[in-house]
Motif scaffolding. Structure first.
Motif, PDB file in Angstrom:
ATOM      1  N   PRO A 171     -12.735 -48.031   2.844  1.00 41.51           N
ATOM      2  CA  PRO A 171     -12.462 -48.817   4.085  1.00 41.51           C
ATOM      3  C   PRO A 171     -11.601 -49.825   3.806  1.00 41.51           C
ATOM      4  CG  PRO A 171     -14.824 -49.151   3.404  1.00 41.51           C
ATOM      5  CD  PRO A 171     -14.412 -47.983   2.382  1.00 41.51           C
TER       6      PRO A 171
ATOM      7  N   ALA B  65      -8.571 -43.932   9.664  1.00 41.80           N
ATOM      8  CA  ALA B  65      -8.693 -44.460   8.288  1.00 41.80           C
ATOM      9  C   ALA B  65      -8.020 -45.534   8.058  1.00 41.80           C
ATOM     10  CB  ALA B  65      -8.044 -43.271   7.407  1.00 41.80           C
TER      11      ALA B  65
ATOM     12  N   ASN C 109     -14.370 -43.262  11.077  1.00 43.43           N
ATOM     13  CA  ASN C 109     -14.114 -43.892   9.851  1.00 43.43           C
ATOM     14  C   ASN C 109     -15.311 -44.272   9.580  1.00 43.43           C
ATOM     15  OD1 ASN C 109     -13.648 -44.768   7.295  1.00 43.43           O
ATOM     16  ND2 ASN C 109     -12.195 -46.083   7.937  1.00 43.43           N
TER      17      ASN C 109
ATOM     18  N   SER D 164      -8.128 -38.075  10.445  1.00 45.80           N
ATOM     19  CA  SER D 164      -9.442 -38.758  10.455  1.00 45.80           C
ATOM     20  C   SER D 164      -8.995 -40.359  10.771  1.00 45.80           C
ATOM     21  CB  SER D 164     -10.408 -38.773   9.458  1.00 45.80           C
ATOM     22  OG  SER D 164      -9.615 -39.311   8.254  1.00 45.80           O
TER      23      SER D 164
ATOM     24  N   ASN E  10     -13.509 -39.478   8.446  1.00 46.85           N
ATOM     25  CA  ASN E  10     -12.749 -40.068   7.313  1.00 46.85           C
ATOM     26  C   ASN E  10     -13.366 -39.533   6.117  1.00 46.85           C
ATOM     27  OD1 ASN E  10     -11.316 -41.369   5.056  1.00 46.85           O
ATOM     28  ND2 ASN E  10     -12.686 -43.252   5.458  1.00 46.85           N
TER      29      ASN E  10
END
Length: 556
Positions: free
Chosen positions: A258, A296, A451, A294, A484
């Protein structure tokens, strides 16, 4: 001598009486712990869905003859244990997002768990209050209190009983008409019926009142109808899905750490050609008609014209539509500072042209904005100093959008938004309102991008994506949710999970998604607030009954 023996036994007798006086409290605490444990196990493992159907029986025993204050206290204890065990990842969230020590993280998480526990305290207190001051049967009161409390209580990460039932497809089908709150009420009704049967059998097995017999008959009839309807609907929609056309959809799971800062480039790739684009090329060669990335790290697409041109050219070369998420920074023309920042979904068609943008409407409190605090205030300054870079100060979008693909109209959702039942239903209904009726000949597809690497826990990721199962059934719309760090899923309109990717595994997948032309939404999509209005109507009647009961008590 006898007198001496008698006197020496008095401390023992006093201690025994004291311990005996504490036994009812210890028994009540044990009962609420059992309820909390059953609920937590069902939330952590959806294969244990059956536990929820009798999880409230122990706590109902505990508060059967308790005062309102005792009922509230026992409810808070149950809630504290349940939330601390089922959302333990809240502490991990603070460690990953803020870099706090374990001790500090657990202190903050404990405050969050204690706040959430008020839901159960309120639920038990309100049920006890209404039992004392109204003559309305508990088979009405308990489902009403449970469904209303869960729906009305403000929560950071939404909790409802229905999310434990994604493996019990027969129970889910009714939410396509009345939403998850109706299933919460059905679960509560089952618990109170079983409790009353057990309690009656263990106390006065042969003295059931006529009023209770009629109430039992009505309650059982409601449950039989709900599950009978579920069997019929599941079979009907299973046949619809089996006869539907299939669309090959590519899912790109980045599994990135992250980060809310600037665009970061992985070795061997660049801003204009990220790993997701390389995987898209591979998925396109094996037949993917739509590729979804996804949520991200920021891609830089919306802020860098060079990246835009490169993406559009590459997508045109691949010849497949791509849907991805990025941050859009709106720069002030006067001072050159970022004026607004939107979490945005972007779709490019097979020719590389932009189909449209969708700006995230539902933001995460304290993560994507600071609630109840305006810029310039000391409260805002304190929150900003504590949360630091994690608080990304995103601006909320204003309206839904729908992306047109050759085979489906796509309703995009970003992360947190999948947990809101009414919100998603309005998005589906909006897709039918903003399009020309002549263009509404394509099926709908819900697409979510998330995420969940911020939480670091497989249980949080599962709890998040399982909420998407409920959204698919509520709206009778297939749903693709790409995460993610995984697992990513494809859900049919019956609630069946047709595809699941691995957790914490980067890669690309091709899954077949059923597209059908029978419906563009459900009854719930058109009337998402109907059940809530029914609850409010019943509460209005109860208020009148409650006031009348107070007046009668004053007279007597």
């Amino acid at each position: 001598m006898a007198k001496v023996l008698f006197m020496s036994s008095r401390p023992f007798l006093t201690s025994w009486r004291f311990c005996a006086s504490l036994w009812p409290l210890a028994q009540s605490l044990l009962l609420v712990m059992v309820s909390a444990g059953l609920l937590s196990l069902a939330l952590l493992d959806h294969e244990r869905f059956y536990l929820v159907w009798f999880a409230f029986i122990p706590i109902l025993y505990a508060i059967e003859k308790a005062s309102m204050m005792m009922a509230y206290s026992l409810g808070v204890i149950a809630g504290m244990v349940m939330f601390a065990s089922s959302t333990y990842w809240a502490a991990d969230f603070l460690v990953i997002a803020k870099g706090q020590t374990r001790l500090v993280s657990y202190l903050w998480a404990s405050l969050y768990w204690f706040y959430c526990a008020q839901l159960f305290g309120l639920l038990c207190w309100l049920f006890t209050l209404l039992k004392c001051y109204t003559r309305v049967h508990e088979f009405i009161l308990f489902p009403l209190v449970v469904a209303s409390s869960i729906a009305a209580f403000p929560q950071l990460f939404l909790f409802d009983l229905a999310q434990t039932q994604v493996s019990f497809l027969i129970a889910l089908q009714g939410i396509a008409f009345f939403g998850v709150s109706a299933l919460d009420a059905i679960i509560a009704l089952t618990n109170i019926v079983l409790f009353r049967l057990i309690y009656q059998w263990t106390t006065k097995p042969f003295s059931i009142k006529q009023r209770d017999r009629r109430a039992m008959l009505v309650a059982v009839s409601v449950l039989v109808f709900w599950f009978g309807f579920g069997i019929f609907q599941r079979q009907e929609w299973a046949e619809i899905v089996s006869g539907s056309e299939m669309m090959k959809v590519g899912l790109v799971q980045a599994n990135e750490s992250p980060n809310l800062g600037h665009v970061q480039v992985m070795p061997g790739f660049g801003k204009v050609y990220p790993p997701e684009m390389d995987m898209t090329t591979r998925l396109g060669t094996i037949g993917a008609e739509l590729v979804i990335w996804s949520e991200a790290r920021p891609k830089g697409y919306l802020d860098d014209r060079q990246v835009q041109r490169a993406y559009q050219q590459e997508v045109a070369n691949i010849g497949v539509s791509v849907l991805f998420q990025d941050l859009n920074n709106v720069i002030s023309p006067t001072n050159g500072l970022v004026e607004n920042r939107y979490n945005t979904a972007v779709m490019l068609n097979h020719a590389g042209k932009e189909v449209g943008h969708y700006q995230k409407i539902k933001r995460i409190p304290f993560g994507e904005y600071i609630p109840f605090a305006d810029k310039g205030t000391w409260v805002y300054a304190w929150f900003k100093s504590y949360f630091g870079g994690f608080s990304s100060e995103l601006t909320a979008g204003y309206h839904f959008n729908v992306f047109s693909h050759a085979r489906a109209d796509i309703v995009p959702l970003i992360c947190y938004e999948t947990t809101f039942s009414t919100f998603v239903a309005k998005g589906v209904a909006n897709a039918n309102n903003i399009l020309d009726p002549k263009e509404m000949n394509k099926p709908l597809l819900l697409v979510a991008m998330s995420n969940d690497a911020w939480f670091g826990s497989v249980h949080q990721s599962h709890q998040h994506i399982l909420a998407s199962v409920l959204r698919a059934v509520e709206n009778r719309t297939p749903l693709v949710h790409v995460v993610n760090n995984g697992p990513s899923i494809v859900v049919s309109p019956t609630g069946q999970i047709m595809f699941t990717s691995d957790f914490r595994q980067a890669g690309g997948y091709v899954a077949e998604v059923p597209l059908y032309h029978h419906s563009r939404g459900s009854f719930f999509s058109r009337y998402p607030s109907l059940f809530y209005h029914c609850l409010l109507f019943i509460w209005g009647i109860l208020l009148l009954v409650f006031i009348r009961g107070l007046r009668q008590r004053e007279v007597t």
